[in-house]
Write a protein that holds these residues in place. Structure first.
Motif, mmCIF file in Angstrom:
data_model
loop_
_atom_site.group_PDB
_atom_site.id
_atom_site.type_symbol
_atom_site.label_atom_id
_atom_site.label_comp_id
_atom_site.label_asym_id
_atom_site.label_seq_id
_atom_site.Cartn_x
_atom_site.Cartn_y
_atom_site.Cartn_z
ATOM 1 N N THR A 260 0.847 -1.186 0.000
ATOM 2 C CA THR A 260 0.000 0.000 0.000
ATOM 3 C C THR A 260 0.884 1.239 0.000
ATOM 4 O OG1 THR A 260 -0.095 0.049 2.422
ATOM 5 C CG2 THR A 260 -1.806 -1.214 1.283
ATOM 6 N N GLY B 186 2.997 3.897 1.306
ATOM 7 C CA GLY B 186 3.750 4.010 2.543
ATOM 8 C C GLY B 186 4.244 2.700 3.111
ATOM 9 N N THR B 187 3.932 1.571 2.456
ATOM 10 C CA THR B 187 4.427 0.272 2.912
ATOM 11 C C THR B 187 5.135 -0.438 1.773
ATOM 12 O OG1 THR B 187 2.461 -1.032 2.324
ATOM 13 C CG2 THR B 187 2.459 0.089 4.473
ATOM 14 N N GLN C 157 5.509 -7.441 5.364
ATOM 15 C CA GLN C 157 5.179 -6.059 5.015
ATOM 16 C C GLN C 157 6.033 -5.143 5.890
ATOM 17 O OE1 GLN C 157 1.073 -4.664 5.603
ATOM 18 N NE2 GLN C 157 1.211 -3.733 3.592
ATOM 19 N N LYS D 271 6.541 -1.491 7.310
ATOM 20 C CA LYS D 271 5.902 -0.202 7.596
ATOM 21 C C LYS D 271 6.915 0.671 8.305
ATOM 22 C CE LYS D 271 1.262 -2.245 8.068
ATOM 23 N NZ LYS D 271 0.100 -2.446 8.974
ATOM 24 N N SER E 155 5.394 -8.607 15.101
ATOM 25 C CA SER E 155 6.204 -7.595 14.421
ATOM 26 C C SER E 155 7.557 -7.492 15.106
ATOM 27 C CB SER E 155 5.499 -6.231 14.434
ATOM 28 O OG SER E 155 5.415 -5.711 15.750
#
Length: 296
Positions: free
Chosen positions: A184, A186-187, A200, A202, A222
């Motif tokens: 997406t 910004g990722t 992913q 971020k 994460s």
């Protein structure tokens, strides 16, 4: 003498009101201008989507996946049964047919998406834990618009020396394109190909997208990019090309390139096992020669 204070107050009030009105009008005008620049003129046809800025020579990639040669390669792949002998099983030759797509259900090949991987420098610990140094674009992937006789496939493009993209492989299934499509604004989505983990990114936080990635993070939801670097360094740093592990032939070593790119540049082959890939180096050479001939 005439008292002008009331008159002066009235004029100052009028001036401030006019100034506020002018600023409001300017804000409205700028907002409308910005909105129009995004949406375009009313009732006008929508402009064509811009090409992705992070993928070089993207038009060449689009031309490749829309070409007849690539479509025929996909049809030949879909006509060939997937081997069930597992990894290391016999290699099957893809038969050449005059009309490989004849009688197959209609399908299209979607626009290519970026397939990013972790870099050898990031794995070795010589690169900083920054997105620009940890992740790099290695291939493009395109899935089919629909299943064909119950099967899906992914077209894999590799960069051509000197610019452009060429067909590298056709892989059974569409997981690569599915995960690549989760990126997406910004990722960044990337893969750790050795365990087929997808993540992913971020900012500087790495999150798992599949079970393999969750296992790769030790079950955590994460980790920081720096902590992720420590994990992959522990897994692969002693297995990089040129390492003792590699030189003694225990493995091919860590490589950011797909096995499909290492295929013999002769006959298209269908290798057995999960994640089946159709090596099409020979077809890529044919496409390259045809492009050169058409240019001339």
């Amino acid at each position: 003498m005439r008292d002008t204070s009331d008159t002066s107050d009235t004029r100052m009030s009028s001036t401030r009101a006019a100034s506020r009105s002018s600023r409001l009008s300017l804000v409205i005008a700028l907002s409308a201008s910005a909105l129009l620049s995004v949406l375009g003129p009313a009732h006008a046809a929508p402009a064509k989507d811009p090409l992705p800025a992070d993928i070089p020579d993207y038009q060449a990639a689009l031309d490749a996946v829309k070409s007849t040669d690539v479509r025929d390669a996909v049809c030949r792949f879909l006509r060939t049964p997937v081997p069930t002998d597992g990894v290391g099983g016999p290699v099957q030759t893809i038969p050449e047919t005059a009309e490989p797509c004849h009688d197959l259900p209609a399908f299209t090949i979607k626009d290519p998406l970026a397939r990013n991987e972790i870099t050898p420098g990031f794995v070795a610990g010589t690169a900083q834990p920054l997105p620009t140094e940890a992740i790099k674009l290695t291939q493009l992937v395109s899935s089919l618009s629909t299943t064909v006789n119950g099967r899906n496939a992914t077209v894999m493009l590799a960069p051509t020396q000197g610019g452009g993209w060429h067909l590298a492989a056709v892989r059974d299934g569409d997981s690569d394109a599915t995960y690549a499509g989760k990126a997406t604004v910004g990722t960044l989505v990337f893969t750790e190909p050795q365990i087929r983990g997808w993540y992913q990114l971020k900012l500087l936080t790495v999150e798992p997208l599949n079970d393999q990635a969750r296992e790769g993070l030790g079950g955590r939801s994460s980790v920081s990019l720096g902590d992720y670097q420590k994990l992959v360094k522990a897994r692969y740093a002693d297995k990089l090309p040129g390492s003792e592990y590699d030189s003694k032939g225990y493995s091919s070593g860590y490589s950011a390139q797909s096995e499909a790119d290492d295929a013999s540049p002769s006959t298209p082959l269908l290798a057995g096992g999960a994640g089946t890939a159709l090596a099409l180096a020979g077809a890529a050479a044919v496409l390259h020669r045809r492009r050169r001939a058409s240019t001339r």
